[in-house]
Design an enzyme around this catalytic site. Structure first.
Site, PDB file in Angstrom:
ATOM      1  N   HIS A  84      37.600  34.995  54.852  1.00 52.33           N
ATOM      2  CA  HIS A  84      37.228  34.931  53.429  1.00 52.33           C
ATOM      3  C   HIS A  84      36.498  33.621  53.129  1.00 52.33           C
ATOM      4  CE1 HIS A  84      37.824  34.627  49.039  1.00 52.33           C
ATOM      5  NE2 HIS A  84      37.950  35.935  49.060  1.00 52.33           N
ATOM      6  N   MET A 143      28.261  38.128  41.308  1.00 51.96           N
ATOM      7  CA  MET A 143      28.988  39.307  40.847  1.00 51.96           C
ATOM      8  C   MET A 143      29.622  40.075  41.999  1.00 51.96           C
ATOM      9  SD  MET A 143      25.872  42.026  40.150  1.00 51.96           S
ATOM     10  CE  MET A 143      26.865  43.451  40.602  1.00 51.96           C
ATOM     11  N   ALA A 144      30.791  40.601  41.724  1.00 53.59           N
ATOM     12  CA  ALA A 144      31.368  41.578  42.630  1.00 53.59           C
ATOM     13  C   ALA A 144      30.731  42.920  42.306  1.00 53.59           C
ATOM     14  CB  ALA A 144      32.881  41.654  42.434  1.00 53.59           C
ATOM     15  N   LYS A 192      26.006  52.973  40.529  1.00 52.37           N
ATOM     16  CA  LYS A 192      25.137  51.835  40.837  1.00 52.37           C
ATOM     17  C   LYS A 192      25.898  50.761  41.619  1.00 52.37           C
ATOM     18  CE  LYS A 192      22.181  52.650  36.831  1.00 52.37           C
ATOM     19  NZ  LYS A 192      21.587  52.103  35.593  1.00 52.37           N
ATOM     20  N   GLY A 273      25.232  32.847  35.024  1.00 49.04           N
ATOM     21  CA  GLY A 273      25.691  31.541  35.481  1.00 49.04           C
ATOM     22  C   GLY A 273      25.841  30.515  34.378  1.00 49.04           C
TER      23      GLY A 273
END
Length: 309
Positions: A84, A143-144, A192, A273
């Site tokens: 990670h 973004m996830a 999406k 941001g």
């Protein structure tokens, strides 16, 4: 710490006892890795992280990508056998120091149900892109590809609070607001976000010859290393146009967007941001708030972090 400063608390020190130190104790994160570039061209490279800390391997890969971009206009580096790597924006923003556009992405263990499915297969698979500006804050998309991160679910469970509807489903595929009953997260934007997650899994998993989908070793499985794959890139603005003019025109775009009339219920139009940059300014002055329970856990770790269970 940078994640906490930017308000991305799900990827900050909350992961220290829950993930990093526990995996170090069990030998699943190599504390003396042999990071190696195992394949390289003028503008591409492959890095073997040797099961070391993902942050260190990815930072080195980003620096290599920027060095290649300085000469070739673009640098793309994949990382394999990693763990990670924390907040994706951290690595993308490194390119800003060189007037470059930065890209960082990673796949993750199976936590997200693909659009139309009721079981998890994809990871949260985040994407970060950082673009330099002149006087305004840089534009930093981070973004996830899921509606939220698994870290936010963990944090909600720690704080014993419900999560909003539309974030996750239980083991039967029904929507849930109980963080302790979450079986799968949902993709952002339905098909999406699901499509983006699949593409990122291919670029970070299949392209790096790593596992993918539900074949990825789970982060909460403390019996084996995760063997994650990442991809970072740098685009040298000077290879395409004058960097000063580029940043000036990015500023123009930002100003024009922010001058648009806000929609009902909004006081200000924020660029990607911007909220995080403002949060960092505030927290550098006032400090980083953390839950009392977690603060006490950190105190217990002091001086004996390898004894955490």
């Amino acid at each position: 710490m940078e994640a906490n400063l930017r308000g991305v608390d799900t990827h900050g020190i909350v992961r220290l006892p829950l993930y990093y130190l526990k995996r170090i104790k069990k030998g699943l994160i190599n504390t003396d890795p042999d990071y190696r570039v195992i394949k390289k061209s003028h503008s591409t490279a492959v890095v073997d992280a040797d099961d070391g800390p993902g942050q260190v391997a990815t930072l080195g890969a980003m620096e290599l990508a920027m060095e290649m971009a300085k000469h070739s206009g673009i640098g793309l580096v994949t990382i394999k056998n990693s763990s990670h790597f924390g907040m994706a924006a951290y690595f993308a923003m490194k390119a800003l120091e060189k007037d470059m556009i930065g890209i960082a992405m990673t796949h993750a263990d199976s936590r997200v149900a693909p659009f139309g499915a009721r079981k998890a297969y994809l990871g949260t698979n985040p994407l970060a892109i950082a673009i330099p500006a002149e006087k305004h804050f840089p534009i930093v998309l981070d973004m996830a590809t899921s509606v939220t991160s698994m870290g936010s679910i963990i944090l909600a469970a720690m704080e014993e609070r419900e999560i909003p509807e539309g974030l996750a489903i239980d083991e039967n595929g029904h929507a849930t607001t109980d963080p302790k009953r979450v079986a799968a997260l949902l993709p952002v934007g339905g098909p999406k976000g699901s499509g983006l997650a699949i593409i990122i899994d291919i670029l970070c998993g299949i392209l790096t010859e790593s596992n993918f989908g539900n074949h990825i070793h789970r982060g909460d499985d403390f019996s084996k290393p995760e063997k994650l794959g990442h991809l970072v890139g740098a685009i040298n603005v000077a290879s395409f146009c004058d960097p000063a003019k580029f940043k000036h025109r990015v500023d123009q775009m930002i100003s024009e967007i922010k001058s648009l009339p806000p929609a009902p219920g909004f006081d200000e139009i924020l660029l990607p941001g911007e909220r995080e940059f403002k949060t960092k300014e505030e927290r550098l002055k006032k400090g980083i708030p953390i839950p009392q329970e977690f603060f006490e856990k950190l105190q217990r770790l002091e001086g004996c972090y390898l004894e955490t269970d």
